[in-house]
Design an enzyme around this catalytic site. Structure first.
Site, mmCIF file in Angstrom:
data_model
loop_
_atom_site.group_PDB
_atom_site.id
_atom_site.type_symbol
_atom_site.label_atom_id
_atom_site.label_comp_id
_atom_site.label_asym_id
_atom_site.label_seq_id
_atom_site.Cartn_x
_atom_site.Cartn_y
_atom_site.Cartn_z
ATOM 1 N N GLY A 9 0.828 -1.213 0.000
ATOM 2 C CA GLY A 9 0.000 0.000 0.000
ATOM 3 C C GLY A 9 0.855 1.252 0.000
ATOM 4 N N ALA A 10 2.023 1.166 -0.657
ATOM 5 C CA ALA A 10 3.024 2.228 -0.542
ATOM 6 C C ALA A 10 2.809 3.403 -1.491
ATOM 7 C CB ALA A 10 4.422 1.645 -0.770
ATOM 8 N N GLY A 13 -1.118 7.498 1.225
ATOM 9 C CA GLY A 13 -1.543 7.426 2.616
ATOM 10 C C GLY A 13 -0.473 6.976 3.590
ATOM 11 N N ILE A 14 -0.867 6.183 4.561
ATOM 12 C CA ILE A 14 0.044 5.719 5.604
ATOM 13 C C ILE A 14 1.163 4.868 5.015
ATOM 14 C CG2 ILE A 14 0.215 4.215 7.639
ATOM 15 C CD1 ILE A 14 -2.614 5.168 8.405
ATOM 16 N N VAL A 60 -1.422 -7.575 -3.730
ATOM 17 C CA VAL A 60 -0.941 -8.393 -2.616
ATOM 18 C C VAL A 60 -1.996 -9.354 -2.068
ATOM 19 C CG1 VAL A 60 0.930 -6.875 -1.901
ATOM 20 C CG2 VAL A 60 -1.381 -6.471 -1.027
ATOM 21 N N SER A 138 -7.045 -0.831 12.735
ATOM 22 C CA SER A 138 -7.783 0.428 12.799
ATOM 23 C C SER A 138 -8.634 0.445 14.059
ATOM 24 C CB SER A 138 -8.698 0.560 11.573
ATOM 25 O OG SER A 138 -9.619 1.623 11.712
ATOM 26 N N TYR A 151 -14.874 -3.411 5.754
ATOM 27 C CA TYR A 151 -13.625 -2.811 6.226
ATOM 28 C C TYR A 151 -13.417 -3.105 7.711
ATOM 29 C CZ TYR A 151 -10.138 0.872 7.127
ATOM 30 O OH TYR A 151 -9.011 1.569 7.507
#
Length: 232
Positions: A9-10, A13-14, A60, A138, A151
């Site tokens: 997830g690069a 965001g985070i 992924v 989360s 989610y």
């Protein structure tokens, strides 16, 4: 050799901020995402800033794609010191309006990917006797609302899976932790606000409900992850 850190997830965001921060900390960063444009932008800026990084375009949640990632890792001859599982998507809808395909896609990207990536990273870490896996869960794992049921299920699963992996792998030198961010100002959070109503009005309402009077910033979470990845 320089330690390797893989971040999923690069591209935004985070995940993106974490990849950047780990690069600053001296890792060679393997940035993984399905967003080719976002990865290319990260790569340009990382190299301009003198960071050591490579990019890998992959879904992924897919077993074959994750096999390709770790086949490539084997050729790098760098100790795999850290894996950050930050890839995530969200469907914003009432539970009764979520299709089976949507449910499966969210659970695959958010939760299955953590299991796949972690299992395939483990042998590399065990071989070197050390390693840190950090999973992005989360606060939705504990408190949520009606628009994000797949989610929140995936994030609850990540928290539970993290505990199980930490127990199973700790004695082999592999540390497994989860970070549970609250509202963080990312593209995903902004999409959530737009699903509810006017983005800026919803952001103002959200900010007023928070102790600091604002949402968190990705760099604040990246700093926590950087610490958890370190050997200190």
């Amino acid at each position: 050799p320089v330690d390797l850190a893989i971040v999923t997830g690069a591209a935004s965001g985070i995940g993106r901020e974490t990849a950047w921060q780990l690069g600053r900390s001296g890792y060679f960063v393997g940035a993984v995402d399905i967003d080719a444009e976002g990865l290319e932008e990260f790569s340009r800026k990382a190299h301009a800033d003198g960071l050591s990084a490579g990019i890998f375009l992959a879904d992924v949640s897919d077993d074959t794609a994750t096999n390709r990632i770790f086949s490539h890792v084997a050729t790098l001859k760098k100790p795999l010191a850290a894996l950050v599982n930050a890839a995530a998507i969200c469907i914003f809808a009432n539970p009764e309006d979520i299709s089976l395909d949507q449910w499966d896609r969210v659970l695959s990207v958010n939760l299955r990917s953590v299991w796949l990536m972690s299992n395939k990273a483990r042998p590399f870490m065990v071989e070197s006797g050390r390693g840190s896996i950090v999973n992005i869960s989360s606060v939705h794992a504990w408190a949520t609302d009606h628009l994000v049921s797949p989610y929140t299920a995936s994030k609850g699963g990540i928290s539970a899976l993290t505990r199980a992996l930490a127990i199973a792998w700790g004695k082999s030198g592999v540390r497994v932790n989860a970070v549970l961010p609250g509202p963080i100002d990312t593209p995903l959070m902004r999409a959530n606000l737009r699903a509810v109503g006017d983005e800026e009005a919803e952001y103002a309402k959200l900010s007023a409900s928070l102790a600091l009077g604002r949402a968190g910033q990705p760099v604040e979470i990246a700093n926590v992850i950087d610490f958890l990845c370190s050997a200190k």
